[in-house]
Design a protein around this motif. Structure first.
Motif, PDB file in Angstrom:
ATOM      1  N   THR A  96       0.839  -1.282  -0.011  1.00  0.00           N
ATOM      2  CA  THR A  96       0.057  -0.021   0.188  1.00  0.00           C
ATOM      3  C   THR A  96       0.771   1.454   0.084  1.00  0.00           C
ATOM      4  O   THR A  96       0.614   2.355  -0.645  1.00  0.00           O
ATOM      5  N   ARG A  97       2.055   1.273   0.785  1.00  0.00           N
ATOM      6  CA  ARG A  97       2.913   2.394   0.683  1.00  0.00           C
ATOM      7  C   ARG A  97       3.623   2.696  -0.660  1.00  0.00           C
ATOM      8  O   ARG A  97       3.812   3.772  -0.974  1.00  0.00           O
ATOM      9  N   ILE A  98       3.830   1.235  -1.174  1.00  0.00           N
ATOM     10  CA  ILE A  98       4.727   1.387  -2.550  1.00  0.00           C
ATOM     11  C   ILE A  98       3.696   2.096  -3.457  1.00  0.00           C
ATOM     12  O   ILE A  98       3.947   3.091  -4.239  1.00  0.00           O
ATOM     13  N   VAL A  99       2.276   1.857  -3.436  1.00  0.00           N
ATOM     14  CA  VAL A  99       1.580   2.499  -4.484  1.00  0.00           C
ATOM     15  C   VAL A  99       1.123   3.862  -4.291  1.00  0.00           C
ATOM     16  O   VAL A  99       1.189   4.841  -5.077  1.00  0.00           O
ATOM     17  N   ALA A 105       7.218  -2.679 -18.371  1.00  0.00           N
ATOM     18  CA  ALA A 105       6.177  -3.915 -17.825  1.00  0.00           C
ATOM     19  C   ALA A 105       5.691  -3.359 -16.541  1.00  0.00           C
ATOM     20  O   ALA A 105       6.357  -2.371 -15.800  1.00  0.00           O
ATOM     21  N   GLY A 106       4.357  -3.706 -16.259  1.00  0.00           N
ATOM     22  CA  GLY A 106       3.848  -3.309 -14.954  1.00  0.00           C
ATOM     23  C   GLY A 106       3.610  -1.717 -15.058  1.00  0.00           C
ATOM     24  O   GLY A 106       3.315  -1.093 -15.775  1.00  0.00           O
ATOM     25  N   ALA A 107       4.176  -1.324 -13.536  1.00  0.00           N
ATOM     26  CA  ALA A 107       3.892   0.167 -13.286  1.00  0.00           C
ATOM     27  C   ALA A 107       4.879   0.938 -14.383  1.00  0.00           C
ATOM     28  O   ALA A 107       4.948   1.792 -14.560  1.00  0.00           O
ATOM     29  N   GLY A 108       6.072   0.198 -15.108  1.00  0.00           N
ATOM     30  CA  GLY A 108       6.835   0.972 -15.942  1.00  0.00           C
ATOM     31  C   GLY A 108       6.183   1.178 -17.247  1.00  0.00           C
ATOM     32  O   GLY A 108       6.158   2.317 -17.980  1.00  0.00           O
ATOM     33  N   ALA A 109       5.026   0.299 -17.781  1.00  0.00           N
ATOM     34  CA  ALA A 109       4.363   0.546 -18.707  1.00  0.00           C
ATOM     35  C   ALA A 109       3.147   1.846 -18.548  1.00  0.00           C
ATOM     36  O   ALA A 109       3.166   2.469 -19.482  1.00  0.00           O
ATOM     37  N   ASN A 110       2.673   1.730 -17.309  1.00  0.00           N
ATOM     38  CA  ASN A 110       1.809   2.870 -17.033  1.00  0.00           C
ATOM     39  C   ASN A 110       2.295   3.980 -16.750  1.00  0.00           C
ATOM     40  O   ASN A 110       1.589   5.177 -17.115  1.00  0.00           O
ATOM     41  N   ILE A 111       3.469   4.218 -16.104  1.00  0.00           N
ATOM     42  CA  ILE A 111       4.244   5.414 -16.103  1.00  0.00           C
ATOM     43  C   ILE A 111       4.618   5.924 -17.452  1.00  0.00           C
ATOM     44  O   ILE A 111       4.405   7.278 -17.727  1.00  0.00           O
ATOM     45  N   ALA A 112       5.016   5.095 -18.395  1.00  0.00           N
ATOM     46  CA  ALA A 112       5.258   5.579 -19.771  1.00  0.00           C
ATOM     47  C   ALA A 112       4.004   6.358 -20.321  1.00  0.00           C
ATOM     48  O   ALA A 112       4.192   7.233 -21.031  1.00  0.00           O
ATOM     49  N   GLY A 140      -1.029 -11.787  -9.590  1.00  0.00           N
ATOM     50  CA  GLY A 140      -2.372 -11.715  -8.730  1.00  0.00           C
ATOM     51  C   GLY A 140      -2.648 -10.206  -8.194  1.00  0.00           C
ATOM     52  O   GLY A 140      -3.575  -9.958  -7.515  1.00  0.00           O
ATOM     53  N   LEU A 141      -2.195  -9.279  -9.208  1.00  0.00           N
ATOM     54  CA  LEU A 141      -2.422  -7.879  -8.660  1.00  0.00           C
ATOM     55  C   LEU A 141      -3.004  -7.175  -9.922  1.00  0.00           C
ATOM     56  O   LEU A 141      -3.592  -7.812 -10.990  1.00  0.00           O
ATOM     57  N   ILE A 142      -3.395  -6.195  -9.453  1.00  0.00           N
ATOM     58  CA  ILE A 142      -4.234  -5.455 -10.434  1.00  0.00           C
ATOM     59  C   ILE A 142      -3.270  -4.245 -10.967  1.00  0.00           C
ATOM     60  O   ILE A 142      -2.606  -3.719 -10.363  1.00  0.00           O
ATOM     61  N   PRO A 143      -3.634  -3.656 -12.253  1.00  0.00           N
ATOM     62  CA  PRO A 143      -2.913  -2.424 -12.813  1.00  0.00           C
ATOM     63  C   PRO A 143      -3.040  -1.554 -11.773  1.00  0.00           C
ATOM     64  O   PRO A 143      -4.220  -0.864 -11.558  1.00  0.00           O
ATOM     65  N   ASP A 144      -1.836  -0.578 -11.527  1.00  0.00           N
ATOM     66  CA  ASP A 144      -1.876   0.390 -10.847  1.00  0.00           C
ATOM     67  C   ASP A 144      -0.990   1.541 -11.712  1.00  0.00           C
ATOM     68  O   ASP A 144      -1.022   1.460 -13.039  1.00  0.00           O
ATOM     69  N   SER A 145      -0.537   2.466 -10.964  1.00  0.00           N
ATOM     70  CA  SER A 145       0.163   3.604 -11.620  1.00  0.00           C
ATOM     71  C   SER A 145      -0.817   4.163 -12.719  1.00  0.00           C
ATOM     72  O   SER A 145      -0.344   4.710 -13.784  1.00  0.00           O
ATOM     73  N   GLY A 146      -2.073   4.381 -12.254  1.00  0.00           N
ATOM     74  CA  GLY A 146      -2.909   4.871 -13.352  1.00  0.00           C
ATOM     75  C   GLY A 146      -3.455   4.360 -14.442  1.00  0.00           C
ATOM     76  O   GLY A 146      -4.092   4.592 -15.446  1.00  0.00           O
ATOM     77  N   GLY A 147      -2.903   3.007 -14.517  1.00  0.00           N
ATOM     78  CA  GLY A 147      -3.192   2.029 -15.687  1.00  0.00           C
ATOM     79  C   GLY A 147      -4.691   1.884 -16.374  1.00  0.00           C
ATOM     80  O   GLY A 147      -5.262   2.120 -17.160  1.00  0.00           O
ATOM     81  N   THR A 148      -5.530   1.632 -14.852  1.00  0.00           N
ATOM     82  CA  THR A 148      -7.006   1.471 -15.256  1.00  0.00           C
ATOM     83  C   THR A 148      -7.638   2.682 -15.848  1.00  0.00           C
ATOM     84  O   THR A 148      -8.742   2.679 -16.082  1.00  0.00           O
ATOM     85  N   TYR A 149      -7.090   3.868 -15.389  1.00  0.00           N
ATOM     86  CA  TYR A 149      -7.609   5.195 -15.795  1.00  0.00           C
ATOM     87  C   TYR A 149      -7.160   5.302 -17.463  1.00  0.00           C
ATOM     88  O   TYR A 149      -7.979   5.788 -18.313  1.00  0.00           O
ATOM     89  N   THR A 150      -5.704   5.329 -17.600  1.00  0.00           N
ATOM     90  CA  THR A 150      -5.369   5.799 -18.945  1.00  0.00           C
ATOM     91  C   THR A 150      -5.247   4.994 -20.279  1.00  0.00           C
ATOM     92  O   THR A 150      -5.876   5.209 -21.339  1.00  0.00           O
ATOM     93  N   LEU A 151      -5.030   3.508 -19.874  1.00  0.00           N
ATOM     94  CA  LEU A 151      -5.176   2.589 -20.834  1.00  0.00           C
ATOM     95  C   LEU A 151      -6.637   2.375 -21.731  1.00  0.00           C
ATOM     96  O   LEU A 151      -6.350   2.572 -22.956  1.00  0.00           O
ATOM     97  N   PRO A 152      -7.712   2.332 -21.048  1.00  0.00           N
ATOM     98  CA  PRO A 152      -8.931   2.198 -21.585  1.00  0.00           C
ATOM     99  C   PRO A 152      -9.240   3.329 -22.404  1.00  0.00           C
ATOM    100  O   PRO A 152      -9.983   3.443 -23.450  1.00  0.00           O
ATOM    101  N   ARG A 153      -8.671   4.848 -21.979  1.00  0.00           N
ATOM    102  CA  ARG A 153      -9.072   5.974 -22.843  1.00  0.00           C
ATOM    103  C   ARG A 153      -8.043   5.993 -23.884  1.00  0.00           C
ATOM    104  O   ARG A 153      -8.452   6.551 -24.779  1.00  0.00           O
ATOM    105  N   LEU A 154      -6.972   5.259 -24.133  1.00  0.00           N
ATOM    106  CA  LEU A 154      -5.968   5.397 -25.082  1.00  0.00           C
ATOM    107  C   LEU A 154      -6.755   4.525 -26.343  1.00  0.00           C
ATOM    108  O   LEU A 154      -6.690   4.543 -27.263  1.00  0.00           O
TER     109      LEU A 154
END
Length: 259
Positions: free
Chosen positions: A78-81, A108-115, A137-151
């Motif tokens: 939780t602190r990492i996120v 990959a992962g957070a790296g993809a969504n930061i990009a 077993g995790l969900i996409p973070d770093s804004g991925g669930t917000y950004t990627l569907p809009r793209l």
């Protein structure tokens, strides 16, 4: 400054490189906080007209270093996120300088969504993008669930996030995930030249454009039209607008100063 983040300044461009090459630029706390410091610098320093973000070595960023995530003495997930990735995304989107993200290798992962949080995202032809979260077993973070569907649309984003498919740079460009792909031999120069070009443009107007785009995802049409009216008024009162119009009428190259 952490050794895991390298930076340099020239041509009005602050260049930031992820530099934990032996771990494919996977994030640990020290690296994430140092990256945030550079984003703060970019936003606060008036001499910075554009930002260029890329990775050293073979990877752009492989996401979170999982050894840190499971270390009983390390930060909890939780602190990492909340302390690492969420502030990075917020700072990138709120930074009123154009940000070019140059994906030189695997993201990959957070790296993809930061990009994908950049304003202009380009990639080397050998680069790949992976929503790797479902594999552990995790969900996409770093804004991925917000950004990627809009793209790329809800359905495509859902499939990529659940299946964790590897997406090539060419595929990412075709589906609208990124702006452009460059052959590997020209990638570094061509991608940096985009940031250099942006730094020479009327960056106050670009900042207002970014502000409008940030709001467009949640505003209805009427609210967005009102915002465009407000921001256009601000843009029309800038030095660069007056310079741009004068230069056009005088048939000369404008000299923008970002004010």
């Amino acid at each position: 400054m952490s050794a895991f983040i390298q930076s340099g300044f020239s041509d009005g461009v602050l260049s930031i490189y992820l530099n934990r090459t032996e771990k494919y630029n996977a994030f640990i706390r020290e690296m994430a906080l140092a990256f945030q410091e550079e984003l703060n610098r970019a936003d606060a320093d008036a001499s910075v007209r554009a930002v260029y973000i890329s990775g050293r070595g073979k990877a752009f960023c492989s996401g979170q270093d999982l050894a840190e995530a499971i270390d009983p003495n390390g930060p909890e997930l939780t602190r990492i996120v909340s302390e690492h990735y969420n502030p990075i995304i917020i700072k990138m989107r709120q930074c009123m300088k154009p940000i070019v993200v140059a994906v030189n290798g695997v993201a990959a992962g957070a790296g993809a969504n930061i990009a994908l949080a950049g304003d202009v995202v380009v990639a080397a032809r050998s680069a790949t993008f992976i929503q790797a979260f479902s594999k552990i077993g995790l969900i996409p973070d770093s804004g991925g669930t917000y950004t990627l569907p809009r793209l790329i649309g809800f359905g495509k984003a859902s499939a990529l996030m659940m299946l964790g498919d590897k997406v090539t740079a060419d595929e990412a460009e075709r589906m609208g995930m990124i702006y452009k792909v460059f052959d590997d031999v020209e990638f570094a120069t061509a991608s940096y030249n985009i940031a250099k070009t942006l730094a020479q443009m009327p960056t106050k107007g670009l900042a207002l454009t970014k502000k409008a785009l940030n709001k467009s995802a949640s505003n209805d049409l009427i609210t967005q039209l009102k915002l465009e009216d407000e921001l256009q008024t601000q843009a029309g009162n800038t030095h660069d607008y007056k310079e741009g119009v004068t230069a056009f009428l005088e048939k000369r190259t404008p000299k923008f100063i970002g004010k």
